[in-house]
Design an enzyme around this catalytic site. Structure first.
Site, mmCIF file in Angstrom:
data_model
loop_
_atom_site.group_PDB
_atom_site.id
_atom_site.type_symbol
_atom_site.label_atom_id
_atom_site.label_comp_id
_atom_site.label_asym_id
_atom_site.label_seq_id
_atom_site.Cartn_x
_atom_site.Cartn_y
_atom_site.Cartn_z
ATOM 1 N N LEU A 27 0.835 -1.214 0.000
ATOM 2 C CA LEU A 27 0.000 0.000 0.000
ATOM 3 C C LEU A 27 0.860 1.250 0.000
ATOM 4 O O LEU A 27 0.408 2.324 -0.380
ATOM 5 C CB LEU A 27 -0.903 0.005 1.238
ATOM 6 C CG LEU A 27 -2.014 -1.035 1.254
ATOM 7 C CD1 LEU A 27 -2.729 -1.014 2.588
ATOM 8 C CD2 LEU A 27 -2.973 -0.816 0.104
ATOM 9 N N GLY A 28 2.098 1.120 0.483
ATOM 10 C CA GLY A 28 2.970 2.290 0.526
ATOM 11 C C GLY A 28 4.251 1.922 1.234
ATOM 12 O O GLY A 28 4.319 0.906 1.905
ATOM 13 N N ASP A 29 5.285 2.736 1.001
ATOM 14 C CA ASP A 29 6.488 2.483 1.794
ATOM 15 C C ASP A 29 6.692 3.720 2.676
ATOM 16 O O ASP A 29 7.017 4.783 2.194
ATOM 17 C CB ASP A 29 7.721 2.207 0.936
ATOM 18 C CG ASP A 29 7.659 2.966 -0.373
ATOM 19 O OD1 ASP A 29 8.386 2.615 -1.295
ATOM 20 O OD2 ASP A 29 6.859 3.918 -0.434
ATOM 21 N N ALA A 31 8.098 5.998 6.023
ATOM 22 C CA ALA A 31 9.457 6.429 6.388
ATOM 23 C C ALA A 31 10.163 5.319 7.154
ATOM 24 O O ALA A 31 11.372 5.187 7.118
ATOM 25 C CB ALA A 31 9.359 7.675 7.244
ATOM 26 N N PHE A 32 9.381 4.486 7.827
ATOM 27 C CA PHE A 32 10.027 3.497 8.712
ATOM 28 C C PHE A 32 9.964 2.093 8.170
ATOM 29 O O PHE A 32 10.528 1.183 8.733
ATOM 30 C CB PHE A 32 9.338 3.531 10.087
ATOM 31 C CG PHE A 32 9.484 4.872 10.744
ATOM 32 C CD1 PHE A 32 8.445 5.761 10.758
ATOM 33 C CD2 PHE A 32 10.706 5.245 11.296
ATOM 34 C CE1 PHE A 32 8.586 7.009 11.339
ATOM 35 C CE2 PHE A 32 10.847 6.497 11.873
ATOM 36 C CZ PHE A 32 9.793 7.374 11.903
ATOM 37 N N GLY A 33 9.195 1.864 7.112
ATOM 38 C CA GLY A 33 9.079 0.483 6.640
ATOM 39 C C GLY A 33 7.922 0.385 5.670
ATOM 40 O O GLY A 33 7.233 1.370 5.405
ATOM 41 N N VAL A 35 4.300 -0.916 3.955
ATOM 42 C CA VAL A 35 2.923 -1.141 4.398
ATOM 43 C C VAL A 35 2.223 -2.035 3.380
ATOM 44 O O VAL A 35 2.292 -1.780 2.184
ATOM 45 C CB VAL A 35 2.163 0.181 4.544
ATOM 46 C CG1 VAL A 35 0.719 -0.065 4.934
ATOM 47 C CG2 VAL A 35 2.835 1.074 5.586
ATOM 48 N N LYS A 50 1.839 -2.234 8.764
ATOM 49 C CA LYS A 50 3.117 -1.532 8.626
ATOM 50 C C LYS A 50 4.163 -2.419 9.282
ATOM 51 O O LYS A 50 4.004 -2.807 10.445
ATOM 52 C CB LYS A 50 3.039 -0.161 9.310
ATOM 53 C CG LYS A 50 4.342 0.607 9.309
ATOM 54 C CD LYS A 50 4.153 2.121 9.389
ATOM 55 C CE LYS A 50 3.460 2.615 10.618
ATOM 56 N NZ LYS A 50 3.427 4.110 10.667
ATOM 57 N N ASP A 142 0.003 16.690 11.636
ATOM 58 C CA ASP A 142 0.235 16.538 10.189
ATOM 59 C C ASP A 142 -1.073 16.333 9.442
ATOM 60 O O ASP A 142 -1.195 15.444 8.603
ATOM 61 C CB ASP A 142 1.183 15.350 9.942
ATOM 62 C CG ASP A 142 1.748 15.375 8.515
ATOM 63 O OD1 ASP A 142 2.254 14.344 8.066
ATOM 64 O OD2 ASP A 142 1.632 16.429 7.859
HETATM 65 C C1 LIG Z 1 -2.988 3.290 -2.657
HETATM 66 O O1 LIG Z 1 -4.274 2.817 -2.418
HETATM 67 C C2 LIG Z 1 -4.643 2.612 -1.100
HETATM 68 C C3 LIG Z 1 -5.827 1.939 -0.858
HETATM 69 C C4 LIG Z 1 -6.249 1.738 0.439
HETATM 70 C C5 LIG Z 1 -5.497 2.171 1.495
HETATM 71 N N1 LIG Z 1 -5.997 1.929 2.751
HETATM 72 C C6 LIG Z 1 -5.352 1.990 3.963
HETATM 73 N N2 LIG Z 1 -6.082 1.684 5.036
HETATM 74 C C7 LIG Z 1 -5.474 1.746 6.255
HETATM 75 N N3 LIG Z 1 -4.185 2.119 6.386
HETATM 76 C C8 LIG Z 1 -3.484 2.431 5.277
HETATM 77 C C9 LIG Z 1 -2.078 2.850 5.375
HETATM 78 C C10 LIG Z 1 -1.398 3.125 4.178
HETATM 79 C C11 LIG Z 1 -0.067 3.509 4.226
HETATM 80 C C12 LIG Z 1 0.566 3.630 5.472
HETATM 81 N N4 LIG Z 1 -0.095 3.380 6.642
HETATM 82 C C13 LIG Z 1 -1.390 2.989 6.596
HETATM 83 N N5 LIG Z 1 -2.061 2.753 7.792
HETATM 84 C C14 LIG Z 1 -1.383 2.704 9.017
HETATM 85 C C15 LIG Z 1 -1.443 3.811 9.862
HETATM 86 C C16 LIG Z 1 -0.835 3.741 11.133
HETATM 87 N N6 LIG Z 1 -0.867 4.809 12.056
HETATM 88 C C17 LIG Z 1 -1.826 5.782 12.097
HETATM 89 O O2 LIG Z 1 -2.715 5.902 11.285
HETATM 90 C C18 LIG Z 1 -1.772 6.746 13.225
HETATM 91 C C19 LIG Z 1 -0.631 6.860 14.007
HETATM 92 C C20 LIG Z 1 -0.623 7.799 15.057
HETATM 93 C C21 LIG Z 1 -1.717 8.619 15.323
HETATM 94 C C22 LIG Z 1 -2.835 8.481 14.515
HETATM 95 C C23 LIG Z 1 -4.034 9.361 14.780
HETATM 96 F F1 LIG Z 1 -3.639 10.524 15.357
HETATM 97 F F2 LIG Z 1 -4.684 9.655 13.628
HETATM 98 F F3 LIG Z 1 -4.873 8.721 15.590
HETATM 99 C C24 LIG Z 1 -2.893 7.569 13.466
HETATM 100 C C25 LIG Z 1 -0.132 2.614 11.527
HETATM 101 C C26 LIG Z 1 -0.051 1.520 10.663
HETATM 102 C C27 LIG Z 1 -0.667 1.564 9.404
HETATM 103 C C28 LIG Z 1 -0.601 0.354 8.506
HETATM 104 N N7 LIG Z 1 -4.053 2.372 4.041
HETATM 105 C C29 LIG Z 1 -4.288 2.851 1.266
HETATM 106 C C30 LIG Z 1 -3.853 3.076 -0.037
#
Ligand SMILES: COc1ccc(Nc2ncnc(-c3cccnc3Nc3cc(NC(=O)c4cccc(C(F)(F)F)c4)ccc3C)n2)cc1
Length: 302
Positions: A27-29, A31-33, A35, A50, A142
């Protein structure tokens, strides 16, 4: 004495993630690793995982903060933590999968912004999420369209890919400071509140206002300038307004002006903005389901 192995709540050890989850597309790369989209072998539901390579236990501390925040958060408009697994020097953070992806990707694909009705729905739900974060002492730091995801049903989920909500050590602050500052509030740039953390709740409200302009115009104001130039521009200029303000309601323009007050103390709080006329009596998320259908180039039969 022997270094006591710190136990981290919410993190399972010794469980091989691949015994429970099938890894699907990337889904993405971050900064730390990397996804990945993953699917649970038993429940068949999806999650986003992640995977962070940890050099040593100390690094676990640094990333544990994110899991601790996610575990404590319980709000319908913020992504939920599904699992935390530490296995063979890798930390897996799994959160609920948001089918629609991020709003910046959706606008890029459609090559147009959202309409006022869609922006009202996104703003209401994002503001409720932000208000909840602030109420439990979490500053996002952010906020931008890239951190707002859509579920299949068109509902909004706040995330933080940049992991800046946890940004409590200096070097990360420096890199954030020099990073993409387009959404940065003037006082953060000028560090006017030098003695305290420049990021406060009101800085999130400014970024939220910039995000509304981004949702209309696809890009934040001043995106034509390079990061160094934009810092001074934001700090020196009057608050930005919509380029085509007259195409939007007076209520939306007045709402925006309240978010983009340069003086942090004059800037509206989340609770006040949630009472604003522009965010009252909104319908269901159908307009956002239509946005998703358009992005998938599908006809929404509903
Ligand atoms: C390119 O097409 C797509 C299609 C669907 C998605 N869907 C999706 N759904 C859920 N997560 C992600 C995701 C994508 C890339 C990187 N991280 C993602 N989610 C993610 C977020 C987190 N952390 C947070 O969201 C986070 C961290 C600290 C605080 C907070 C907040 F303050 F919002 F609560 C939120 C940890 C681990 C992961 C896998 N992506 C993404 C791309």
């Amino acid at each position: 004495q022997r270094q006591k192995k710190r136990t981290f709540e919410h993190i399972k050890r010794g469980l091989d993630p691949y015994s429970e989850w099938d890894q699907l597309e990337k889904l993405g790369d971050g900064a730390f690793g990397d996804v990945f989209k993953v699917r649970n072998k038993v429940r068949r539901d999806y999650a986003a995982a992640k995977v962070i390579e940890l050099g040593n236990e100390e690094e676990m501390e640094e990333h544990y903060n994110e899991i601790a925040i996610l575990a404590k958060i319980n709000h319908p408009s913020i992504v939920k933590l599904v699992d935390g697994i530490f296995y063979e020097k890798k930390l897996w953070i799994l959160i609920e999968y948001c089918e629609g992806g991020a709003l910046d990707d959706i606008m890029e694909k459609l090559d147009h912004g959202l309409n006022e009705e869609q922006i009202q729905l996104v703003s209401r739900q994002t503001l409720e999420a932000l208000n909840y974060c602030h109420s439990i002492g979490v500053i996002h730091r952010d906020l931008k369209a890239g951190n707002i995801l859509l579920m299949k049903d068109g509902s909004v989920k706040l995330t933080d890919f940049g992991v800046s909500a946890l940004n409590d050590n200096v070097e990360q602050m420096r890199e954030t400071f020099i990073g993409t500052p387009y959404w940065m509030a003037p006082e953060v740039i000028m560090c006017e509140t030098r003695n305290t953390d420049p990021y406060t709740y009101s800085a999130d409200v400014w970024s939220f206002g910039i995000t509304i302009i981004e949702l209309v115009e696809i890009e934040p104001p001043n995106n034509d300038l390079n990061p160094q130039r934009v810092l001074m521009k934001i700090a020196r200029s009057n608050p930005p307004t919509l380029q085509d303000a007259k195409s939007f309601s007076a209520a939306m323009n007045s709402f925006l002006a309240l978010c983009l007050k340069k003086a942090p103390l004059e800037r509206a709080k989340c609770v006040d903005l949630l009472q604003h006329s522009w965010l009252q009596d909104l319908g269901n998320n159908k307009p956002l389901r239509q946005l998703l259908a358009e992005a998938r180039a599908e006809v929404l039969t509903e």
